[in-house]
Design a protein around this motif. Sequence first.
Motif, mmCIF file in Angstrom:
data_model
loop_
_atom_site.group_PDB
_atom_site.id
_atom_site.type_symbol
_atom_site.label_atom_id
_atom_site.label_comp_id
_atom_site.label_asym_id
_atom_site.label_seq_id
_atom_site.Cartn_x
_atom_site.Cartn_y
_atom_site.Cartn_z
ATOM 1 N N LEU A 219 -0.972 5.316 -3.723
ATOM 2 C CA LEU A 219 -1.848 4.852 -2.646
ATOM 3 C C LEU A 219 -1.057 4.200 -1.527
ATOM 4 N N CYS A 220 0.272 4.422 -1.509
ATOM 5 C CA CYS A 220 1.136 3.808 -0.487
ATOM 6 C C CYS A 220 0.533 3.992 0.905
ATOM 7 N N GLU A 221 0.545 2.898 1.658
ATOM 8 C CA GLU A 221 -0.105 2.903 2.975
ATOM 9 C C GLU A 221 0.838 3.340 4.088
ATOM 10 N N ASN A 222 2.096 3.571 3.750
ATOM 11 C CA ASN A 222 3.086 3.842 4.805
ATOM 12 C C ASN A 222 3.706 5.224 4.763
ATOM 13 N N SER A 223 3.349 6.064 3.804
ATOM 14 C CA SER A 223 4.127 7.289 3.635
ATOM 15 C C SER A 223 3.409 8.552 4.106
ATOM 16 N N ILE B 293 5.322 9.857 -2.504
ATOM 17 C CA ILE B 293 6.293 9.209 -1.626
ATOM 18 C C ILE B 293 5.762 7.819 -1.323
ATOM 19 N N ALA B 294 6.534 6.786 -1.658
ATOM 20 C CA ALA B 294 6.011 5.424 -1.570
ATOM 21 C C ALA B 294 7.067 4.468 -1.033
ATOM 22 N N CYS B 295 6.623 3.558 -0.152
ATOM 23 C CA CYS B 295 7.558 2.690 0.578
ATOM 24 C C CYS B 295 8.066 1.534 -0.265
ATOM 25 N N GLY B 296 7.285 1.131 -1.270
ATOM 26 C CA GLY B 296 7.723 0.029 -2.122
ATOM 27 C C GLY B 296 7.359 -1.362 -1.618
ATOM 28 N N HIS B 297 6.830 -1.472 -0.405
ATOM 29 C CA HIS B 297 6.600 -2.794 0.181
ATOM 30 C C HIS B 297 5.163 -3.091 0.584
ATOM 31 N N CYS B 298 4.356 -2.055 0.791
ATOM 32 C CA CYS B 298 2.985 -2.311 1.268
ATOM 33 C C CYS B 298 2.150 -2.922 0.135
ATOM 34 N N LEU B 299 0.925 -3.276 0.450
ATOM 35 C CA LEU B 299 0.047 -3.906 -0.539
ATOM 36 C C LEU B 299 -0.136 -3.006 -1.771
ATOM 37 N N ALA B 300 -0.355 -1.699 -1.518
ATOM 38 C CA ALA B 300 -0.570 -0.766 -2.625
ATOM 39 C C ALA B 300 0.685 -0.666 -3.491
ATOM 40 N N CYS B 301 1.849 -0.579 -2.865
ATOM 41 C CA CYS B 301 3.091 -0.465 -3.634
ATOM 42 C C CYS B 301 3.370 -1.743 -4.420
ATOM 43 N N GLN B 302 3.069 -2.887 -3.801
ATOM 44 C CA GLN B 302 3.300 -4.147 -4.513
ATOM 45 C C GLN B 302 2.416 -4.251 -5.748
HETATM 46 ZN ZN ZN Z 1 3.879 1.570 0.174
#
Ligand code: ZN
Length: 389
Positions: free
Chosen positions: A103-107, A88-97
């Motif tokens: 490694l999404c930092e928001n999910s 599950i990944a937000c698409g906007h954090c540093l890891a997603c970018q």
């Molecule tokens: Zn993310």
Amino acid sequence: MKATCWMGKKNVRVEHVPDPQILNARDAIVRITSTAICGSDLHLYNGFVPSMEKGDVLGHEFMGEVVELGKGVRNLSIGDRVVVPFPIACGHCLACQAQTYSLCENSNPNAWMAEKMWGHSPCGIFGYSHMLGGYAGGQAEYARVPFADVGPIKVPEGLADDQVLFLSDIFPTGYMGAELCDIQPGDVIAVWGAGPVGQFAIKSAYLLGASRVFAIDRFEYRLRVAREKAGAETLNYEEVDVLEALKELTGGRGPDACIDAVGLEAHGHALMYAYDRTKQALMLETDRPLALREAIMACRNGGTVSVIGVYGGFIDKFPMGAVVNRALTIKSGQCHVQRYMRPLLDRIQKGEIDPSFVITHRLSLEDAPEGYDMFLHKEDECMKVVLKP
Ligand SMILES: [Zn+2]
Ligand SMILES: [Zn+2]
């Protein structure tokens, strides 16, 4: 709705649970048409993953039809057929970018739990413990998909569920395992574990230019699939000394890269296996790293060891001396599935691969408990179970 619930160690039941609801603007609700049991679900089934709670809905490999959308999801429409990636990944954090979606930092709302175990938290994952977010999984009739504007991929017409379902996890995971090997044309690769992920690692190694791929397992039926469907040369570790055999097959040098597609519940037949079983049972070691040790010992000097099997905690007797003195590179990670879905869907559409070759059993959702049991005990040559709600 009906859902497959974890009820304790070796206890899975299909129960009636409340339907999922849209909670956030970027959520979607998906009516599931196909879902699968993953080898990593067996780690939950066997009680190796902490922070599971009675009643948790299992499943992280699923696809279906979008039936409800939050206001923030503009790229999907009601009625779209989608495959959902397990991270599950937000698409906007540093890891997603950086396209490192796992490694999404928001999910992961329970990041603190993962931080205690691992120092920092990875992304949240569907149906995979409270430590990884406590999200309800997809072995159910419906699932809530957070960040639905980022994760799910639309399925083009003309492709059956069986052909695209595994874009959710095991095909990209096997592919990433091969990609981490930085394969040069003509390279020789060895893959530990001829389960579904291992099969896709073999196939992907060839797609990326390997000249020979060796598959290592103990189940003859899985080795047969590796030979006949994935094109590997096979070694049964109950019949041959793997290290000796790989040396012989590579002119004494060892494979250019080794892929561990086994993970924390490895089996073996020697003293090391008894040692690991005992330590794991006594909670002195969480994982049994037999395949990993062997992969490290087998790899040629300066080669790469790619670890895509799941490990949860700590391992013992790790041959660090071999890593340092022979300049090995170890690469790993939960798959960044979102990054691979489009290119791998293209390969499916072009006919370069049909991922359905790993399916051995199709059951209805109600039969999920039998599916788990059959898969665990490798009954009836079980390789991959697909459940149809
Ligand atoms: Zn993310
Ligand atoms: Zn999986």
